[in-house]
Motif scaffolding. Structure first.
Motif, PDB file in Angstrom:
ATOM      1  N   PRO A 285     105.984  44.280 110.518  1.00 49.93           N
ATOM      2  CA  PRO A 285     105.320  45.567 110.306  1.00 49.93           C
ATOM      3  C   PRO A 285     106.281  46.735 110.508  1.00 49.93           C
ATOM      4  CG  PRO A 285     104.552  44.508 112.352  1.00 49.93           C
ATOM      5  CD  PRO A 285     105.451  43.527 111.670  1.00 49.93           C
ATOM      6  N   GLY A 286     106.158  47.717 109.609  1.00 47.01           N
ATOM      7  CA  GLY A 286     106.956  48.944 109.757  1.00 47.01           C
ATOM      8  C   GLY A 286     108.356  48.851 109.184  1.00 47.01           C
ATOM      9  N   GLY A 308     109.842  52.299 109.998  1.00 50.60           N
ATOM     10  CA  GLY A 308     108.763  53.297 110.026  1.00 50.60           C
ATOM     11  C   GLY A 308     108.194  53.486 111.422  1.00 50.60           C
ATOM     12  N   ASP A 309     107.330  54.507 111.545  1.00 49.90           N
ATOM     13  CA  ASP A 309     106.704  54.798 112.849  1.00 49.90           C
ATOM     14  C   ASP A 309     105.822  53.639 113.312  1.00 49.90           C
ATOM     15  OD1 ASP A 309     107.919  57.206 112.876  1.00 49.90           O
ATOM     16  OD2 ASP A 309     106.191  58.323 112.058  1.00 49.90           O
ATOM     17  N   ASP A 310     105.324  52.841 112.336  1.00 47.82           N
ATOM     18  CA  ASP A 310     104.446  51.726 112.713  1.00 47.82           C
ATOM     19  C   ASP A 310     105.217  50.486 113.163  1.00 47.82           C
ATOM     20  OD1 ASP A 310     105.322  51.882 110.087  1.00 47.82           O
ATOM     21  OD2 ASP A 310     103.684  50.660 109.297  1.00 47.82           O
ATOM     22  N   CYS A 311     106.546  50.569 113.206  1.00 43.72           N
ATOM     23  CA  CYS A 311     107.324  49.435 113.725  1.00 43.72           C
ATOM     24  C   CYS A 311     107.370  49.546 115.259  1.00 43.72           C
ATOM     25  CB  CYS A 311     108.732  49.458 113.142  1.00 43.72           C
ATOM     26  SG  CYS A 311     109.716  48.063 113.694  1.00 43.72           S
ATOM     27  N   PRO A 312     107.062  48.478 115.962  1.00 41.11           N
ATOM     28  CA  PRO A 312     107.070  48.561 117.426  1.00 41.11           C
ATOM     29  C   PRO A 312     108.443  48.912 118.015  1.00 41.11           C
ATOM     30  CG  PRO A 312     105.971  46.545 116.675  1.00 41.11           C
ATOM     31  CD  PRO A 312     106.582  47.179 115.472  1.00 41.11           C
ATOM     32  N   LYS A 363     115.627  56.872 109.951  1.00 38.63           N
ATOM     33  CA  LYS A 363     114.946  55.596 109.715  1.00 38.63           C
ATOM     34  C   LYS A 363     115.839  54.464 109.193  1.00 38.63           C
ATOM     35  CE  LYS A 363     111.560  56.984 106.786  1.00 38.63           C
ATOM     36  NZ  LYS A 363     110.236  57.111 106.155  1.00 38.63           N
ATOM     37  N   SER A 389     111.048  43.518 117.456  1.00 38.93           N
ATOM     38  CA  SER A 389     110.000  44.459 117.007  1.00 38.93           C
ATOM     39  C   SER A 389     108.641  44.125 117.626  1.00 38.93           C
ATOM     40  CB  SER A 389     109.861  44.409 115.496  1.00 38.93           C
ATOM     41  OG  SER A 389     111.067  44.768 114.889  1.00 38.93           O
TER      42      SER A 389
END
Ligand code: T4K
Length: 389
Positions: A285-286, A308-312, A363, A389
């Motif tokens: 994810p992300g 992205g911001d949604d990557c842990p 990014k 991640s």
């Protein structure tokens, strides 16, 4: 070859485990074609006793590149930066020239080194290339030209930039350092604008050790650049331009000729690796992999991911984890040319006009590609990014 299997965070070198590779895995590992073919050509150079100054190997190289790209002239140079400087000078650029900040800093330096002010325009967040509307906003009475960059080998908005240049009486040239083997609407990069500038540096998909070239269909411009790369001499004892020493040497042309014969194989490996990265990374994810238009040719040299911001995990955490494993992924071209000297002092507020440049710069990670990168290595890189991640 990777040295370990990574199943969880505990297997990561940042957590004390041994690194995945005992030798660094580089982003810019040079692709080297047929060694024997190269060495045979080196033998010819020594036999000829002609080492530089427009020798037979450089002339053959220029013919072959021009033929390959379908362009009238290829003027070979010692590197891409000097090639940019000579093209800028030969085109008569002065005052201000609009460039992206989101590029290798050489694009801006080639202008500044000649007393020209690089004015930074923003990019499109998806294309990573100049945004034509942003270019329009940066035009002033001092603007004389635009340098578009085909970043990652993906064509800049050539048609829109040409329209702006025509409308405002500006010169348009391209920094095609990443774009050898790329097309735009099915036509080879190398034929657009007034001229296009390639880098054949060791770290590029196609290399001549160090090297570069300017390609153009303009006879007069090509002739001027040929003279400028040799101090401006037209015949013995007669200098007609300010010039510099921009010549490609014979041994570099020999490397280029050997690598040109191997270029299709290099592109095939890069493309296969690119697909393998895409398949592997899609479950994280992300993380998104920048794509290449399937309708255009591209060397697929650059494997660019955005975190992205949604990557842990943050971009810098991923970079740190990869480096600990001896995988030297890069943040090209962070933090953007406008943040590097002398531009940082010259334009302390440039960032206000460069929203997408700032966003993209935060990014990006460029991952290793090329003949030395195996499927197994890609699997390991995926396992590291997934575990962190
Ligand atoms: N315009 C654009 C858009 C460009 O990207 C460039 C160059 C230019 C203009 C100017 O063209 P040139 O004047 O360079 O022809 C590298 C290259 O030096 C530079 O050519 C390139 N762009 C830029 C994107 O990358 P660095 O500072 O990242 O290089 P370095 O020494 O860190 O090497 C990169 C990686 O490659 C490292 O992990 C080591 C590895 N490597 C390098 C070399 C030279 C090898 O494994 N073997 C090698 O022989 O700039």
């Amino acid at each position: 070859m990777p040295l370990k299997t990574i199943r969880s965070k505990a297997d990561l070198a940042i957590n004390g485990a041994p690194p995945a590779f005992d030798q660094p895995l580089h982003v810019g590992r040079p692709n080297i074609g047929d060694r024997e073919a190269f060495l045979r050509r080196v033998g010819q150079i020594l036999d000829n006793q002609w080492l530089t100054n427009n020798g037979p190997m450089v002339q053959e190289f220029e013919r072959r590149i021009a033929e390959y790209l379908g362009v009238k002239h290829c003027v070979a140079m010692c590197n891409g930066t000097i090639a940019l400087e000579i093209a800028i000078r030969a085109l008569g650029l002065a005052g201000e020239v609009i460039v992206p900040s989101w590029t290798f800093v050489a694009t801006a330096h080639a202008l500044y080194w000649q007393g020209i002010t690089p004015v930074f325009a923003d990019i499109g967040p998806a294309t990573h290339n100049l945004d034509p509307d942003a270019v329009r906003r940066m035009i002033t009475p001092r603007t004389t030209g635009i340098i578009g960059v085909h970043l990652w080998g993906r064509a800049a908005p050539i048609d829109e930039l040409q329209a702006i240049a025509d409308e405002h009486g500006l010169k348009l040239m391209f920094d095609a350092a990443h774009a050898f083997g790329s097309t735009h609407h099915g036509q080879n990069i190398g034929r657009f604008g007034a001229c296009e500038v390639f880098s054949f540096h060791a770290t590029k998909a196609f290399n001549t050790f160090e090297g570069g070239a300017v390609t153009t269909d303009d006879d007069e411009l090509a002739e001027t650049m040929r003279l400028m790369r040799n101090f401006g001499f037209k015949g013995y004892d007669n200098v007609i331009h300010p010039g510099t020493n921009g010549k490609m040497i014979e041994v570099c042309a020999a490397m280029g000729l050997a690598n040109l014969d191997a270029f299709d194989d290099i592109v095939a490996v890069n493309t296969r690796n690119h697909h393998a990265y895409r398949e592997a990374l899609k479950d994280i994810p992300g993380i998104s992999l920048l794509s290449y238009d399937p309708n255009e040719r591209n060397s697929h040299h650059y494997v660019v991911i955005e975190v992205g911001d949604d990557c842990p995990a943050s971009r810098d955490e991923i970079i740190a984890a990869l480096h600990a494993e001896n995988i030297l992924a890069r943040k090209y071209f962070w933090p953007g040319s406008h943040m590097m000297q002398p531009y940082r002092d010259l334009f302390p507020h440039a960032g206000l006009m460069l929203e997408h440049t700032r966003e993209v710069a935060g990014k990006v990670i460029v991952l290793p590609n090329g003949m030395d990168v195996s499927d197994k290595a890609i699997g390991t890189i995926h396992a590291i990014i997934r575990s962190v991640s």
